[in-house]
Design an enzyme around this catalytic site. Structure first.
Site, short mmCIF file in Angstrom:
data_model
loop_
_atom_site.label_atom_id
_atom_site.label_comp_id
_atom_site.label_asym_id
_atom_site.label_seq_id
_atom_site.Cartn_x
_atom_site.Cartn_y
_atom_site.Cartn_z
N ASP A 103 2.57 -4.31 8.09
CA ASP A 103 1.52 -3.75 8.14
C ASP A 103 0.37 -4.76 7.91
OD1 ASP A 103 -0.98 -2.59 6.90
OD2 ASP A 103 -0.02 -1.81 5.08
N LYS A 113 -10.79 -0.53 10.24
CA LYS A 113 -10.96 -1.58 9.32
C LYS A 113 -11.28 -2.84 10.53
CE LYS A 113 -7.47 -0.25 6.11
NZ LYS A 113 -8.37 0.24 4.92
N CYS A 169 -4.74 2.58 -3.63
CA CYS A 169 -3.61 2.95 -2.97
C CYS A 169 -2.32 2.04 -3.13
CB CYS A 169 -3.75 3.15 -1.60
SG CYS A 169 -5.06 4.72 -1.26
N HIS A 225 0.99 -1.17 0.22
CA HIS A 225 0.12 0.03 0.15
C HIS A 225 0.77 1.30 0.08
CE1 HIS A 225 -3.09 2.82 1.65
NE2 HIS A 225 -3.78 1.90 1.33
N GLN A 244 -5.11 -5.30 6.96
CA GLN A 244 -5.81 -6.42 6.47
C GLN A 244 -5.92 -7.64 7.38
OE1 GLN A 244 -8.28 -5.53 4.46
NE2 GLN A 244 -7.28 -3.47 3.74
#
Length: 403
Positions: free
Chosen positions: A198, A224, A361, A121, A201
């Site tokens: 990261d 999220k 993104c 991202h 998700q």
């Protein structure tokens, strides 16, 4: 091979934002909020509201306890060893910027190298570009596997003693690919590099144990994870945080201030300048409790089963190209020959199906895939087989319209 479907449960009634007949398939962008989170936020802004860490009156003390309880909950949620390793940030983007500016600014120098993947991202690319420009470091990029996951074999072969940090996503927001983070951690540590993950998700859909993963930094966003916007978590190993200089200056992050010199509080307070997002932390606590109550193992199996069902159904539409691995986590991206993804999303919206269309993104990834954009369906706790059916029927209508 299809994911095994979990025991069916219907959590849709917990989400007042889901209108009858509306299929929300954009959870990878932001998740709808359950009543438990909305109620917690309303109470925190209402009868419970006060500042934290400053007031000596009872309500302030109570709200401080709730704020710090949220920190402790976040530590348990990702298997952190201590609540003091949890820094509240505005989201994963700020968390990565904090690490790049603070850790990177103190540790990177000309000749050092940073490793990213082609799947990242923008939030895990641009902060590293900024610090590379400041420090004279350079960036290397790990390619993708044929299944469009991160090529860990390539990562292992490219790492050497010049590499200081590796920054990878845990789950791709475009392909749903799940990275082999423990293996990436071993490879990074073998050359003395740190690993930032990261987890935007991953945190809403996978059990996360930062110690088992071997990460040095882990970030995720509250919105999220069925929580409020404007709140997120940066986890870092305690010994690393202790050596990092402040990211921002102001109230709460100091010990003493004079016009000649200031001294700084120990972590995590050192990295939380100003009045924090108190209510966001309270809402995030409620979201983590909600998700944990359902069970991340169930959520993972549920979303994988829906993604597999979607892939099987979409293969019957000849003009579609699917992206990502067959066993990806809860996210399915695709293109339709001769139809821009924005047109797909517009027509699906007429069918009361909400998906994401664009570069997500991830412009470098789109260049790698040789497409300007993709359409993306992403699932959540509240998603079900009826949503997949509506998506497929909507795409059949798109195909009829565009011939």
């Amino acid at each position: 091979m299809n994911a095994e479907a979990p025991v069916t449960r219907d959590h849709r009634a917990d989400f007042s934002g889901l209108a009858p007949g509306w299929s929300y398939l954009d959870s990878a962008a932001t998740a709808q909020k359950p009543a438990a989170v909305i109620d917690a936020v309303a109470r925190a802004y209402g009868e419970e509201y006060a500042t934290v860490h400053r007031g000596v009156y009872a309500r302030s003390a109570t709200m401080t306890e709730r704020y710090e309880a949220a920190r402790a909950r976040a530590a348990r949620f990702i298997g952190a060893g201590s609540a003091d390793e949890i820094v509240f940030v505005r989201g994963a983007t700020e968390g990565i910027n904090l690490v790049a500016a603070s850790w990177g600014g103190a540790n990177l120098k000309p000749g050092d190298r940073i490793v990213l993947s082609a799947l990242e991202h923008h939030s895990n690319i641009v902060p590293w570009q900024l610090i590379a420009e400041r420090t004279g470091a350079a960036i290397d990029v790990v390619p993708l596997t044929p299944a469009q996951g991160i090529d860990i074999d390539a990562l292992e072969s490219m790492l050497d003693e010049r590499h200081r940090i590796v920054a990878l996503n845990h789950v791709s927001n475009v392909t749903g690919a799940v990275a082999d983070i423990p293996r990436a951690a071993r490879a990074a540590h073998a050359v003395g590099a740190k690993l930032l993950v990261d987890g935007c998700q991953a945190a809403p859909r996978l059990p996360v144990d930062v110690d088992a993963l071997g990460a040095d930094f882990y970030v995720f966003s509250g919105h999220k994870l069925y929580g409020p916007t404007g709140i997120g978590v940066l986890w870092a190993r305690g010994e690393i945080l202790a050596e990092m200089p402040p990211y921002q200056g102001g109230g709460s992050m100091i010990e003493t201030v004079t016009f000649e010199q200031s001294t700084y509080a120990p972590p995590p307070a050192r990295f939380e300048a100003g009045t924090p997002h108190i209510v966001g932390a309270v809402g995030l606590h409620a979201a983590m409790d909600y998700v944990a109550g359902i069970g991340l193992d169930w959520i993972d199996a549920h979303e994988r089963a829906l993604a597999a069902e979607t892939r099987d159904a979409l293969r019957g539409i000849n003009s579609l190209t699917l992206y990502g691995p067959e066993d990806g986590s809860g996210i399915v991206s695709f293109t339709m020959e001769g139809v821009h993804p924005h047109d797909i999303a517009t027509i699906l919206d007429e069918e009361q199906v909400a998906i994401r269309a664009g570069h997500h993104c991830c412009q470098p990834l789109m260049m790698t895939l040789d497409v300007p954009a993709t359409a993306r369906a992403s699932f959540g706790i509240y998603s079900g087989a009826a949503d997949v059916e509506k998506l497929v029927k909507g795409l059949e209508r798109v195909q009829r319209i565009f011939g």
